[in-house]
Design an enzyme around this catalytic site. Structure first.
Site, mmCIF file in Angstrom:
data_model
loop_
_atom_site.group_PDB
_atom_site.id
_atom_site.type_symbol
_atom_site.label_atom_id
_atom_site.label_comp_id
_atom_site.label_asym_id
_atom_site.label_seq_id
_atom_site.Cartn_x
_atom_site.Cartn_y
_atom_site.Cartn_z
ATOM 1 N N PHE A 161 -43.981 -29.616 40.603
ATOM 2 C CA PHE A 161 -42.477 -30.241 41.086
ATOM 3 C C PHE A 161 -42.799 -31.737 41.332
ATOM 4 O O PHE A 161 -43.666 -32.081 42.340
ATOM 5 C CB PHE A 161 -41.580 -29.440 42.015
ATOM 6 C CG PHE A 161 -41.508 -28.118 41.947
ATOM 7 C CD1 PHE A 161 -40.340 -27.419 41.377
ATOM 8 C CD2 PHE A 161 -42.578 -26.975 42.339
ATOM 9 C CE1 PHE A 161 -39.989 -26.235 41.176
ATOM 10 C CE2 PHE A 161 -42.167 -25.780 42.187
ATOM 11 C CZ PHE A 161 -41.210 -25.200 41.552
ATOM 12 N N ASP A 162 -41.828 -32.510 41.162
ATOM 13 C CA ASP A 162 -41.739 -33.731 41.417
ATOM 14 C C ASP A 162 -40.884 -33.527 43.001
ATOM 15 O O ASP A 162 -40.331 -32.563 43.312
ATOM 16 C CB ASP A 162 -40.842 -34.683 40.820
ATOM 17 C CG ASP A 162 -40.579 -36.241 41.235
ATOM 18 O OD1 ASP A 162 -41.615 -36.566 41.905
ATOM 19 O OD2 ASP A 162 -39.421 -36.733 40.925
ATOM 20 N N GLY A 163 -40.919 -34.694 43.782
ATOM 21 C CA GLY A 163 -40.117 -34.321 45.291
ATOM 22 C C GLY A 163 -38.789 -35.078 44.947
ATOM 23 O O GLY A 163 -37.872 -34.000 44.961
ATOM 24 N N PHE A 272 -41.557 -30.190 36.599
ATOM 25 C CA PHE A 272 -40.197 -30.713 36.598
ATOM 26 C C PHE A 272 -40.131 -31.870 37.470
ATOM 27 O O PHE A 272 -40.861 -32.080 38.489
ATOM 28 C CB PHE A 272 -39.579 -29.687 37.450
ATOM 29 C CG PHE A 272 -39.280 -28.182 37.138
ATOM 30 C CD1 PHE A 272 -38.422 -27.975 35.899
ATOM 31 C CD2 PHE A 272 -40.131 -26.955 37.334
ATOM 32 C CE1 PHE A 272 -38.202 -26.531 35.403
ATOM 33 C CE2 PHE A 272 -39.978 -25.998 37.062
ATOM 34 C CZ PHE A 272 -38.957 -25.710 36.055
ATOM 35 N N ASP A 274 -37.529 -35.751 37.671
ATOM 36 C CA ASP A 274 -36.088 -36.298 37.440
ATOM 37 C C ASP A 274 -36.330 -37.458 36.620
ATOM 38 O O ASP A 274 -35.596 -38.246 36.106
ATOM 39 C CB ASP A 274 -35.343 -36.676 38.386
ATOM 40 C CG ASP A 274 -36.057 -37.837 39.634
ATOM 41 O OD1 ASP A 274 -35.392 -38.617 39.747
ATOM 42 O OD2 ASP A 274 -37.431 -37.590 39.754
#
Length: 298
Positions: A161-163, A272, A274
């Protein structure tokens, strides 16, 4: 008594994210749904090839036992019901325990996420993903030409995951885009002890931790935070996870370095992010999805 999915991780997925329907989709995108339906019907006995999210789904379903179902995968698709037959037959061919599906023949299916109480939606359709995120459901646009997952970890579902704007809110990202890197680093240092607000994927990470803490059989979960943050901004991210009482197994604070090669080494079943650029950089190496949330996607 009606069936319910309470207590399970419910993942809704489009047929094109689960299986490789790229050839068939060319007809669908051309607007000739009759030709598309005829092609799918002619291939009912031909199992579709695994798609980008196949490995993730296959491994998540392996957490289920007859006595204790923990994961429910539901196909939520713009396909027509006839094409849906091929989806179910393909799932059965590969031994995927998928029993539920909603097929809407070109209409947006995202509204059915609410009665399903889905925590995650994976689709190749950006409009459906945006609608899901707006409704409060973690969602990502799957890049259908992404690399497929490595087969090196058959008993571990690995997710990266991105943060900011994914696990966390985009509060800090707004500071960065408005005032630049120096202001961002200063802001995050000043607020190091103040937890970030939750992003859309916090519930997914919580659900994965529950799976990790209550394994069924040999399957395990391994998670990674892969972020452009670097010291001193790393501390707020770690302290936020500590405040949530959520653990990740690996954390990569890359300070703006390209993420693709690091993800290649981690070998996730899905990543994932954004930022469209980060997703594009990752896609040649790992299965990737664009989380169209936060200031970067307005």
């Amino acid at each position: 008594m009606a069936a319910n999915l309470d207590g399970q991780l419910v993942v809704a997925i489009s047929s094109r994210a689960l299986f490789d329907f790229e050839e068939e989709n060319e007809l669908f995108e051309a607007g000739d749904d009759r030709a598309y339906m005829a092609l799918q019907e002619s291939r009912l006995d031909l199992p579709a090839k695994p798609g980008v999210a196949f490995s993730l789904v296959n491994k998540l379903l392996a957490f289920n036992s007859q006595e204790r179902p923990q994961v429910e995968i539901v196909v939520l698709s713009r396909n027509d019901p006839v094409s849906g037959m091929r989806v179910f037959r393909s799932a059965a061919h590969f031994g995927l325990g998928i029993q539920r599906g909603v097929f809407t023949r070109g209409e947006s299916p995202w509204r059915y996420l609410r009665p399903l109480k889905a925590q995650l939606f994976l689709s190749t359709n950006e409009a459906d993903v945006r609608s899901a995120l707006a409704a409060g459901v973690a969602a990502a646009r799957v890049l259908p030409l992404s690399a497929r997952a490595s087969g090196e970890h058959p008993f571990e579902v690995r997710i990266a995951f991105d943060g900011d704007a994914v696990l966390f809110s985009d509060e800090a990202e707004q500071v960065f885009q408005r005032d630049g890197l120096s202001a961002f680093q200063s802001h995050e240092s000043t607020h190091a002890n103040t937890p970030l607000a939750a992003g859309p994927f916090k519930p997914v990470l919580e659900a994965l931790q529950r799976l990790q803490q209550n394994p069924s059989g040999p399957m395990r979960v391994r998670t990674a935070l892969v972020t452009a943050r670097s010291a001193p901004a790393h501390e707020r991210a770690i302290r936020t996870l500590m405040n949530w009482q959520i653990e990740v197994d690996e954390a990569m604070f890359l300070g703006g370095l390209a993420k693709g090669e690091f993800l290649r080494e981690f070998e996730p079943d899905f990543f994932f992010d954004d930022q469209a650029g980060h997703v594009a950089n990752a896609a040649p190496h790992v299965p990737a999805g664009h989380v169209t949330s936060g200031i970067s996607n307005r």
